[in-house]
Design a protein around this motif. Sequence first.
Motif, PDB file in Angstrom:
ATOM      1  N   ASP A   1      37.992 -31.517 136.145  1.00 48.51           N
ATOM      2  CA  ASP A   1      37.335 -30.834 135.016  1.00 48.51           C
ATOM      3  C   ASP A   1      36.968 -31.838 133.919  1.00 48.51           C
TER       4      ASP A   1
ATOM      5  N   GLY B   1      37.541 -21.227 138.848  1.00 49.41           N
ATOM      6  CA  GLY B   1      38.481 -22.254 138.380  1.00 49.41           C
ATOM      7  C   GLY B   1      37.769 -23.354 137.602  1.00 49.41           C
ATOM      8  N   PRO B   2      36.774 -24.006 138.193  1.00 53.99           N
ATOM      9  CA  PRO B   2      36.052 -25.048 137.462  1.00 53.99           C
ATOM     10  C   PRO B   2      35.399 -24.526 136.171  1.00 53.99           C
ATOM     11  N   ALA B   3      34.916 -23.276 136.171  1.00 50.05           N
ATOM     12  CA  ALA B   3      34.288 -22.728 134.961  1.00 50.05           C
ATOM     13  C   ALA B   3      35.331 -22.633 133.847  1.00 50.05           C
ATOM     14  N   GLU B   4      36.506 -22.101 134.172  1.00 49.96           N
ATOM     15  CA  GLU B   4      37.546 -21.985 133.149  1.00 49.96           C
ATOM     16  C   GLU B   4      38.047 -23.366 132.750  1.00 49.96           C
ATOM     17  N   GLY B   5      38.102 -24.274 133.710  1.00 48.32           N
ATOM     18  CA  GLY B   5      38.527 -25.643 133.423  1.00 48.32           C
ATOM     19  C   GLY B   5      37.581 -26.327 132.438  1.00 48.32           C
TER      20      GLY B   5
ATOM     21  N   ARG C   1      35.797 -24.829 130.188  1.00 52.18           N
ATOM     22  CA  ARG C   1      36.054 -24.229 128.872  1.00 52.18           C
ATOM     23  C   ARG C   1      37.260 -24.895 128.209  1.00 52.18           C
TER      24      ARG C   1
ATOM     25  N   VAL D   1      43.426 -17.063 137.316  1.00 62.49           N
ATOM     26  CA  VAL D   1      42.865 -17.971 138.336  1.00 62.49           C
ATOM     27  C   VAL D   1      43.999 -18.674 139.057  1.00 62.49           C
TER      28      VAL D   1
ATOM     29  N   ARG E   1      44.514 -21.617 140.629  1.00 65.44           N
ATOM     30  CA  ARG E   1      43.832 -22.900 140.827  1.00 65.44           C
ATOM     31  C   ARG E   1      44.375 -23.661 142.029  1.00 65.44           C
TER      32      ARG E   1
ATOM     33  N   GLU F   1      40.749 -20.223 143.255  1.00 61.31           N
ATOM     34  CA  GLU F   1      40.055 -21.275 142.501  1.00 61.31           C
ATOM     35  C   GLU F   1      38.529 -21.127 142.533  1.00 61.31           C
TER      36      GLU F   1
END
Lengths: 400, 400
Positions: free
Chosen positions: B103, B127-131, B133, A141, A143, A122
């Motif tokens: 997110d 993880g947060p970056a993709e979340g 998006r 990812v 998560r 994550e």
Amino acid sequence: MNLDLTTLDAYCREAGVDGYLVDADGEDATQRYLSGFDAPDPYVTLYVRDGVAEGEGGSTHLLVSALEYGRAAEESRGDSVERGSAYDAQRLVEEYGQHEGSDRAVAAFCRAHGVESVAMPERAPLGPAEGLREQDIDVTVDRDDRVERVRAVKTETEIAHIREAQKANERAMARAEELLREATVEEGVLHHDGEPLTSERVRTEIEIALLHDGCALDETIVACGADAADPHDRGSGPLRADEPIIVDIFPRSKSTGYFADMTRTFCVGTPTDRAREWYDLTLAAQEAALDAIEAGVSGSEVHGAVCDVYEDAGLPTLRADDAAETGFIHTTGHGVGLDIHEYPRLSTQDNELEAGMVVTVEPGLYDPAVGGVRIEDLVVVREDGVENLTDYPKQFDIDV
Amino acid sequence: MNLDLTTLDAYCREAGVDGYLVDADGEDATQRYLSGFDAPDPYVTLYVRDGVAEGEGGSTHLLVSALEYGRAAEESRGDSVERGSAYDAQRLVEEYGQHEGSDRAVAAFCRAHGVESVAMPERAPLGPAEGLREQDIDVTVDRDDRVERVRAVKTETEIAHIREAQKANERAMARAEELLREATVEEGVLHHDGEPLTSERVRTEIEIALLHDGCALDETIVACGADAADPHDRGSGPLRADEPIIVDIFPRSKSTGYFADMTRTFCVGTPTDRAREWYDLTLAAQEAALDAIEAGVSGSEVHGAVCDVYEDAGLPTLRADDAAETGFIHTTGHGVGLDIHEYPRLSTQDNELEAGMVVTVEPGLYDPAVGGVRIEDLVVVREDGVENLTDYPKQFDIDV
């Protein structure tokens, strides 16, 4: 220590990836766990799942800098340790720049182990993950942080490491309590050696005790009055009589990397009726939580037991009002291991407790008008209850 | 301290993003720099670039947990501090689960500030970056870490913080040297208070000295013999006479968060001719590097000056052979600030030095057959040379 990576292997298979890649320094608990190594700058650990190399089981490989190579080869639990020069990293960096050069070297390292796709945690670094994708390594990812889940259930060796850190913690707490017991009161302020006894002084003595016990120092909380009403305030200035003083110590063993965590609240002199009521309620809330813990129970049930005690007494909780600023304004506890805050959480989340997990149980109440009270033990979840790793009295009053 | 974020703002405009988002705990130097805050768990800091909110300049906003809200509102340098409840985070987590719920709350926080696109640092969490998006916030990776570049050039206030940490460092080094000077030699081993003097004992005394000076303890190196031949070995066991002993101390001020860094090498008794030759060469190499530093010069030129001295003496360097395992096997130095290792590097990379950068200058030589020698000063790059922040003798021999 041998790791049981069955769960991680199953996750890789299910996610359809060849391996699991960690890019972090040794402070990162997942990195330290998988690699069995500790270095101050980021390095790469690759778990290759069972069967990716034909006829071979799962294996772990490290890619480290020249500077760490000798030590990693000796200390890590990797099946192999390699350094950048094996993948021509210096030339790649000269040709493609720092980032792309390094991405290319890591991609080559993956391919050398038959890995074309990886999962990353994550909180893995975004740049390197995207860089690997540009080098046609598929990145998923993870998560839910499968390694954190694996880490959550401790072996008896790990529990022994935590128990040892907890013993050091108790010796440090005893040193803090000794200073409070030796204190005299002048105009409402604690004094020691003829000077006001400050949060800073008590903290330094705690930290020196821990150092002598081979523990590294994260922040320590010694907070009184309004400082103590903010659960993460470290405290500062002279400590006062008749007010609750929160002492929260969370040392990390330098040799094993495992943490311990414990809080006690003291009052030198005479607490107000309100403070004493809060202390007794918090003891009852902790007791309710300890009674609720056993394998199979959800963390939210344990948290619920604490909230029930407080709410029944008419006090605010975050469960009842997520904008509450006084009362019980944090969660009941968290996992402790190579990280000070890790899975599982004793909170509103539904984290199922398993035997071998190590968690804190730390109810508390806060209000700038009253101060703060918190009592925290560190326990192992067992099949039919808890094993409390904490052997320290819960004694609020210190007579002057 | 007021930050000059002109460069960051220009980068955002150039990258076509509305803001710059950091998701990290307060140990992360970029997080601490931008937010002016320090908390043990991750929180979000959003820099909104000039003009995104009509008629308004750049501004900084924090999104923190309930637990940190009070302290953040008081201590941070954010133009605003908000907590999850402002974005209904608890309900979102209940409805969408931990990650997607969080997110969604962060995306709502961005939109509330008019931000639809952000850049995030090279090592931001994946993880947060993709979340984000997935919540239709456009995320760009800032692989060159613009905030680290901004941080690299220090204000005079920051330099004063580093100077203060360096003074504490010197007092700790003096304590280590005092122990070595007081030591007696029995059968080749240093003794103190009737016991063998170990790496661990010297390290503990260094750390206690630093604690009393308000500094936190990262690892300290006190290494002798073959231990010292591995630049990152922390050292262990009894120290021996007639062998080089490397003492490398890198404390962090607890109050300001800034680091210092210094290394000295001592020899109690009589060094071998080879060790003395290495010490003198390393002094000459350091002198050459210090002479080479001024604003406008590349870090690679400074590193080159060190490599030249060693290579002219016939010794191996990583520059000449990237698989070298003895000789000069690390870089010449690195930036120091809120991070112990930060931009710029004095290495083969082309990092242009600017006035106000603070860097280490630390040539060294290593070979298990000889031991290790390293001498490290901490300096400020000035327009026409260096200001050396280090005021500690370079005296190899300690008579017995």
